[in-house]
Motif scaffolding. Structure first.
Motif, short mmCIF file in Angstrom:
data_model
loop_
_atom_site.label_atom_id
_atom_site.label_comp_id
_atom_site.label_asym_id
_atom_site.label_seq_id
_atom_site.Cartn_x
_atom_site.Cartn_y
_atom_site.Cartn_z
N MET A 1 44.97 44.37 38.21
CA MET A 1 43.62 44.07 38.65
C MET A 1 42.77 45.34 38.73
SD MET A 1 43.25 40.82 39.01
CE MET A 1 44.04 39.25 39.40
N GLU A 2 43.36 46.42 39.20
CA GLU A 2 42.63 47.68 39.29
C GLU A 2 42.22 48.18 37.91
OE1 GLU A 2 44.48 49.65 43.39
OE2 GLU A 2 45.39 50.13 41.44
N ARG A 3 43.12 48.04 36.93
CA ARG A 3 42.77 48.46 35.57
C ARG A 3 41.63 47.61 35.03
NH1 ARG A 3 46.18 47.86 31.33
NH2 ARG A 3 47.84 46.73 32.39
N ALA A 4 41.70 46.30 35.28
CA ALA A 4 40.62 45.42 34.82
C ALA A 4 39.28 45.82 35.43
CB ALA A 4 40.96 43.97 35.15
N LYS A 5 39.31 46.08 36.73
CA LYS A 5 38.07 46.47 37.41
C LYS A 5 37.54 47.80 36.87
CE LYS A 5 36.48 44.63 40.56
NZ LYS A 5 35.41 43.60 40.57
N SER A 6 38.44 48.71 36.53
CA SER A 6 38.01 50.02 36.02
C SER A 6 37.30 49.90 34.68
CB SER A 6 39.21 50.96 35.89
OG SER A 6 40.04 50.62 34.79
N PHE A 7 37.60 48.84 33.93
CA PHE A 7 36.93 48.59 32.65
C PHE A 7 35.72 47.69 32.80
CE2 PHE A 7 41.28 49.55 30.93
CZ PHE A 7 40.91 50.72 30.27
N GLY A 8 35.36 47.35 34.04
CA GLY A 8 34.16 46.57 34.28
C GLY A 8 34.34 45.07 34.27
N LEU A 9 35.58 44.59 34.21
CA LEU A 9 35.81 43.15 34.24
C LEU A 9 35.69 42.61 35.67
CD1 LEU A 9 37.52 44.23 31.67
CD2 LEU A 9 38.72 42.02 31.86
N THR A 10 35.21 41.39 35.81
CA THR A 10 35.39 40.66 37.05
C THR A 10 36.75 39.98 37.00
OG1 THR A 10 34.13 38.82 36.06
CG2 THR A 10 32.95 40.30 37.56
N THR A 11 37.27 39.58 38.17
CA THR A 11 38.65 39.09 38.22
C THR A 11 38.76 37.84 39.08
OG1 THR A 11 39.11 40.50 40.13
CG2 THR A 11 39.60 41.42 37.95
N SER A 12 39.76 37.03 38.77
CA SER A 12 40.07 35.86 39.61
C SER A 12 41.57 35.64 39.63
CB SER A 12 39.35 34.60 39.11
OG SER A 12 39.63 34.34 37.75
N LEU A 13 42.04 34.97 40.68
CA LEU A 13 43.47 34.73 40.88
C LEU A 13 43.70 33.38 41.51
CD1 LEU A 13 46.47 35.72 41.12
CD2 LEU A 13 45.86 36.58 43.40
N ASP A 14 44.57 32.58 40.89
CA ASP A 14 45.09 31.37 41.50
C ASP A 14 46.59 31.60 41.71
OD1 ASP A 14 46.10 28.88 42.21
OD2 ASP A 14 44.84 27.79 40.81
N PRO A 15 47.03 31.78 42.97
CA PRO A 15 48.42 32.17 43.19
C PRO A 15 49.44 31.10 42.82
CG PRO A 15 47.37 31.61 45.27
CD PRO A 15 46.28 31.62 44.22
N GLN A 16 49.07 29.82 43.00
CA GLN A 16 49.96 28.68 42.78
C GLN A 16 51.15 28.71 43.77
OE1 GLN A 16 49.49 26.07 40.51
NE2 GLN A 16 47.54 26.90 39.83
N TRP A 17 52.00 27.72 43.64
CA TRP A 17 53.11 27.53 44.58
C TRP A 17 54.20 28.56 44.37
CZ3 TRP A 17 53.46 24.90 48.91
CH2 TRP A 17 54.71 24.67 49.48
N ASP A 18 54.85 28.94 45.46
CA ASP A 18 56.00 29.85 45.40
C ASP A 18 57.27 29.01 45.50
OD1 ASP A 18 57.94 31.77 45.60
OD2 ASP A 18 57.31 32.53 47.55
N PRO A 19 58.03 28.83 44.39
CA PRO A 19 59.25 28.01 44.44
C PRO A 19 60.27 28.51 45.46
CG PRO A 19 58.61 28.42 42.17
CD PRO A 19 57.74 29.30 43.03
N ALA A 20 60.30 29.83 45.67
CA ALA A 20 61.23 30.39 46.66
C ALA A 20 60.71 30.25 48.08
CB ALA A 20 61.49 31.86 46.35
N GLU A 21 59.44 29.90 48.23
CA GLU A 21 58.78 29.73 49.52
C GLU A 21 58.90 30.98 50.40
OE1 GLU A 21 58.92 25.89 51.41
OE2 GLU A 21 59.80 24.99 49.61
N GLN A 22 58.83 32.13 49.76
CA GLN A 22 58.80 33.40 50.48
C GLN A 22 57.37 33.89 50.72
OE1 GLN A 22 61.70 34.90 51.68
NE2 GLN A 22 62.56 32.94 50.99
#
Length: 312
Positions: A152-173
């Motif tokens: 994400m930091e690299r993307a931001k350094s190149f001027g990109l905006t960013t988004s994240l959908d974490p989704q479910w954690d199968p391990a539930e950690q």
């Protein structure tokens, strides 16, 4: 070259519908409908975002096998750029068996190649081909997840905006350092359950409170209740577009993401982004599977108009 670069998991979905009961050890149940289609949250997001008019490319890892061929062909048919896909002889393409029961489902996933995608394989020359980076399903991609902040930091350094959908954690950690990660994520897109687990809280309100000091835009999917957005001290709630004849809910959250980001990259205000996201999530539920309702933009427009009285 591209509006959005999607980095995520790739697999096929083996979908069973009209099942005569829940699985039981030692017993056999019958299904009256079987489909083998492009799966993965990231691929559904990319495909439906492309249908909505964005120029989309994908970085993901697949095996050199029949499932991998199906994945790549399906993405191409949806207009998604596939030249950045990573092919491997070392691992098979992932697959998810989906058991559908009305509004809910049970899933078993073989991760395969998706587990082995690394942050370094999202090269700088690939990042600079896009204006926005979207990452999904980080818990299914442990080698990507451990260096997600750096990506994400690299993307931001190149001027990109960013988004994240974490989704479910199968391990539930739920071991994601949100305080370190969210400052470099412009749009965070969890659902209600994921937000509560990630923040170890018991409500969306408390979950937002836990991250508001370091998060940017938080858009929480809340099923039939619609969606809630937090940004810069303001909370917005938008009701859902309710579908009375749900085919299934596979990919509805991914389509919500596609609707939101399609407007966000156009610079639309956040209320418009949230409302359109709710609409696109609802359109998804009118046909089985995550992409069937998104064959082309005209079909999306027709469904939106006829089923939800919304003109696109």
């Amino acid at each position: 070259m591209y509006d959005v670069l999607v980095v995520g998991e790739l697999n096929v979905d083996i979908i069973l519908n009209r099942i005569d009961g829940f699985p039981e050890v030692g017993k056999e149940k019958l299904s009256k409908d079987l489909r083998v289609v492009l799966g993965s949250s990231s691929a559904i997001f990319a495909s439906n975002l492309a249908t909505l008019g964005a120029q989309v490319a994908f970085v993901g890892k697949i095996g050199k096998d029949q499932f991998g061929q199906l994945v790549e062909t399906s993405l191409k048919q949806k207009g998604v750029g596939t030249q950045f896909l990573v092919h491997t002889n070392d691992h098979q393409t992932g697959a998810t068996v989906v058991l559908n029961y009305d509004m809910d489902r049970a899933m078993v996933t073989y991760p395969g190649a998706m587990e082995h995608l690394t942050e370094k394989e999202v090269r700088n020359d690939i990042l600079t081909e896009a204006r926005h980076l979207h990452v999904s399903s980080v818990f299914l991609q442990p080698n990507l997840k451990k260096n997600l902040v750096q990506l994400m930091e690299r993307a931001k350094s190149f001027g990109l905006t960013t988004s994240l959908d974490p989704q479910w954690d199968p391990a539930e950690q739920w071991d994601l350092n949100l305080q370190e990660l969210l400052p470099v994520v412009d749009v965070f897109l969890p659902n209600r359950s994921e937000l509560k687990h990630l923040t170890k809280t018991n409500s969306v309100h408390h979950g937002i409170d836990a991250i508001k000091d370091f998060a940017n835009i938080v858009a929480v999917k809340d099923g039939e209740n619609g969606a809630i957005l937090y940004h810069d001290g303001e909370t917005i709630r938008k009701p859902a577009y309710l579908n009375k004849e749900v085919a299934d809910c596979i990919g509805a959250g991914d389509s919500f993401d596609a609707g939101f980001i399609s407007q966000y990259i156009q610079g639309k205000d956040l209320q418009t982004c949230l409302d359109f996201a709710n609409l696109v999530g609802a359109v998804n539920t009118t046909e089985a599977g995550g992409t069937a309702a998104f064959q082309d933009l005209n079909k999306v427009k027709s469904i939106a108009k006829e089923r939800f009285s919304f003109s696109i």
